[in-house]
Motif scaffolding. Sequence first.
Motif, PDB file in Angstrom:
ATOM      1  N   LYS A 211       0.853  -1.184   0.000  1.00  0.00           N
ATOM      2  CA  LYS A 211       0.000   0.000   0.000  1.00  0.00           C
ATOM      3  C   LYS A 211       0.887   1.231   0.000  1.00  0.00           C
ATOM      4  CE  LYS A 211      -3.941   2.052   2.478  1.00  0.00           C
ATOM      5  NZ  LYS A 211      -4.919   1.868   3.591  1.00  0.00           N
TER       6      LYS A 211
ATOM      7  N   TRP B  22       0.924   5.696  -0.115  1.00  0.00           N
ATOM      8  CA  TRP B  22       0.155   6.888   0.245  1.00  0.00           C
ATOM      9  C   TRP B  22       0.720   8.097  -0.488  1.00  0.00           C
ATOM     10  CZ3 TRP B  22       1.462   2.883   3.261  1.00  0.00           C
ATOM     11  CH2 TRP B  22       0.452   2.282   4.040  1.00  0.00           C
TER      12      TRP B  22
ATOM     13  N   LEU C 267      -5.835  12.807   0.462  1.00  0.00           N
ATOM     14  CA  LEU C 267      -4.931  11.671   0.637  1.00  0.00           C
ATOM     15  C   LEU C 267      -5.355  10.586  -0.341  1.00  0.00           C
ATOM     16  CD1 LEU C 267      -2.574  10.538   2.381  1.00  0.00           C
ATOM     17  CD2 LEU C 267      -4.322   9.402   3.770  1.00  0.00           C
TER      18      LEU C 267
ATOM     19  N   THR D 167      -4.557   6.723  -1.713  1.00  0.00           N
ATOM     20  CA  THR D 167      -3.858   5.478  -1.403  1.00  0.00           C
ATOM     21  C   THR D 167      -3.975   4.530  -2.578  1.00  0.00           C
ATOM     22  OG1 THR D 167      -5.842   4.585  -0.313  1.00  0.00           O
ATOM     23  CG2 THR D 167      -4.210   5.649   1.079  1.00  0.00           C
TER      24      THR D 167
ATOM     25  N   ASN E 159       2.233  11.176   9.675  1.00  0.00           N
ATOM     26  CA  ASN E 159       2.991  10.919   8.457  1.00  0.00           C
ATOM     27  C   ASN E 159       4.361  10.303   8.712  1.00  0.00           C
ATOM     28  OD1 ASN E 159       3.562  13.560   9.586  1.00  0.00           O
ATOM     29  ND2 ASN E 159       4.874  13.905   7.828  1.00  0.00           N
TER      30      ASN E 159
END
Length: 382
Positions: free
Chosen positions: A68, A70, A83, A85, A160
Amino acid sequence: MLRSICFGPNIKYQYSALDSGNGIVERSPRERAQRERALNATQEWIQNSNGRYEVLAHLDEIGSRHGKHWFLVTDATVRTDRLLTLLSLPPDCVAFEDLPPSENPRGMLMELLGSLHHPYIYPVLDLGFLHTSSGNYACLVTPFNSRGSLKDLIFKAQWNEPWSRKYTRKPNGLPVTQVQRLGRQILEALLFLKERGFPLHGHLHSGNVILQNGAARLSGLENGLLGLSSRINAIMWSRSVADIENVDIICFGHLLYEMCMGQEMTTPKPSMRVLEMEMEHYPQILDVLGLIFEPPNGACPTVEDLVLCDLFRSIDLRELRGPCFNTIKPSLSRSTLNLLQAVKKRQCASLGNSLSETSSPCTPPSTPRDHRAGYKKKPLLY
């Protein structure tokens, strides 16, 4: 071109486009290659989506899921940061496997997720699918939120920071009043999903509870719809069918424990004798954990049962009184309802398969792993 953005109170980072969020993580050649493939896939999806988004930064691995990625993006239609993903999809993704070729999985999933307007549900604003030579992907767009997750709060971490680093510092338990309020909000989210006929969440843990304006908002709803494996140790270690059927309740118990003690449980079902020693300062919460892990009648409590507990029933839910909260249940198309039923049918089988794929019960809960699999070629979808 450099841009500055605030990631939290009085904390700013400056980065050039496509750099990591903080620019200090050293990566192996393999990791750099993976990130480059992910960036290319994301940009391809954006181009196929009429260029609505622009990638501002490729963030660090802020979550536990393998495969995954981001990204901080800006939405040109509203001039707001989001955001994004990128998720690697399993070969048996329900959105592909259980639908006739004429159906549009993106449209149905957006209809379903878009119908879940609730103060304690974190919204999915956009999604799409992409097939590349390196695999099948889903791209999801959610609001940008600098407050992070419940796990970030427990560890007093910046959202983050890399997952491998931000949860290594000493965690902190939360005050009882905060546990009560956040716990009740999470229960309200589960109750709402149940009333809407949504499948089991199956991915309830502190990293999937987003904090926004002081309220808990449940995220990760797409994981079960897409057939992604879960990192939830409460069930991954278990061998009980009853536990699988009550996955969200049991994981809510684990979540309560983590909020109080500042760490995850190390067993699927803890001994109440041990809990009594560990949680002597949380008698009301101990009563709720007793209902979940050692119910007097042998049956796991329902979400409704937990809401009525002394610990939660008097909590003021001011967010539910807001003008934007609509209690009217929307009508879903027949195709979307069929998809929902397909997800429900496959969910228990998927959880059951996860039991046989897990590692030894000695694997600590702080080191979640995803199970990689090969990918079947699929048509390009938007």
